[in-house]
Design an enzyme around this catalytic site. Structure first.
Site, PDB file in Angstrom:
ATOM      1  N   GLU A 196      -1.192  -4.609  -2.581  1.00  0.00           N
ATOM      2  CA  GLU A 196      -2.133  -4.072  -1.593  1.00  0.00           C
ATOM      3  C   GLU A 196      -2.468  -2.602  -1.847  1.00  0.00           C
ATOM      4  O   GLU A 196      -3.432  -2.079  -1.287  1.00  0.00           O
ATOM      5  CB  GLU A 196      -1.579  -4.246  -0.174  1.00  0.00           C
ATOM      6  N   HIS A 214       3.722  -3.629  -5.035  1.00  0.00           N
ATOM      7  CA  HIS A 214       2.765  -3.654  -3.934  1.00  0.00           C
ATOM      8  C   HIS A 214       1.332  -3.904  -4.412  1.00  0.00           C
ATOM      9  O   HIS A 214       0.619  -2.950  -4.764  1.00  0.00           O
ATOM     10  CB  HIS A 214       2.802  -2.323  -3.178  1.00  0.00           C
ATOM     11  N   CYS A 269       7.807  -6.621  -1.067  1.00  0.00           N
ATOM     12  CA  CYS A 269       8.860  -5.608  -0.956  1.00  0.00           C
ATOM     13  C   CYS A 269       9.840  -5.993   0.155  1.00  0.00           C
ATOM     14  O   CYS A 269      10.620  -6.924  -0.009  1.00  0.00           O
ATOM     15  CB  CYS A 269       8.246  -4.232  -0.748  1.00  0.00           C
TER      16      CYS A 269
END
Length: 228
Positions: A197, A195, A86
């Site tokens: 994660e 994302h 990002c």
């Protein structure tokens, strides 16, 4: 496997990334502040998401000019794996480590939701545990995530198979060629808008991101690379 995470004022996904790296690698990453000029010897460097320096000027523009980025450029040239997610992707583009740019979403609105991704190249250290063409679900959270590159750059990215991830069933931000993630020509640097994660365990509702990180770890094991 040892990692380092780069921290800038205004980031808000660094703790999420630290938690993901600890869970999957078994080690807490080094935390490197943006004004530092050295990075310990590690197996991967990560620039997480958020709003570095409040996204003033352009997203990632100020962060890309901080002292630590000169070191990251050197590490990239040496072949050290580098991941930018990002805002981290925006920073890598602003620093010229990756090609192209990220502009305002076509809707001109901030988007925060889950989207689908297609694996375009599963022969990278970041994607080799996925199937070619596999459809994934990752969350996104950005306002300037529309990838753009001139035709010559886009042709080069396609020819070198540097487009690793594309948006699948829709194009949430208007990216050219529906691009969601690219590498440098050498393949050791990846920038991605969604994302990974935030989708590594069942509590997140999906674990597609776990495979992303385990691809990186398994790559080192497969090539018998020692944990430094």
């Amino acid at each position: 496997m040892k990692t380092a995470i780069i921290q800038f004022p205004g980031l808000n996904r660094d703790r999420d990334m630290i938690a993901a790296l600890e869970k999957i690698t078994g080690h807490s990453p080094y935390r490197i502040w943006q004004s530092e000029t050295t990075i310990p010897t590690v197996d991967m460097i990560v620039i997480p998401g958020g709003f570095s320096f409040g996204d003033y000027l352009r997203c990632g523009a100020i962060a890309a000019r901080q002292p630590i980025m000169k070191t990251i450029r050197i590490k990239a040239e040496e072949g050290v794996p580098i991941l930018g997610v990002c805002n981290g992707f925006q920073i890598l583009l602003e620093a010229g480590i990756l090609e192209g740019t990220l502009i305002h979403n076509s809707s001109l609105k901030f988007i925060c939701r889950e989207i689908t991704l297609e694996v375009m190249n599963n022969q990278t250290l970041f994607s080799h545990k996925y199937r070619q063409g596999e459809i994934l679900r990752f969350p996104i959270a950005h306002k300037q995530g529309s990838y753009f590159a001139e035709s010559e750059t886009l042709s080069r990215l396609k020819k070198n198979r540097q487009i690793v991830f594309r948006y699948a069933n829709e194009n949430p931000n208007g990216s050219i060629h529906k691009i969601a993630g690219i590498t440098n020509k050498r393949g050791n640097v990846l920038g991605i808008m969604p994302h990974p994660e935030n989708c590594i365990e069942t509590a997140h509702g999906r674990t597609d991101g776990h495979t992303f990180f385990s691809s990186i770890v398994e790559n080192f094991n497969k090539h018998n690379l020692p944990s430094l």
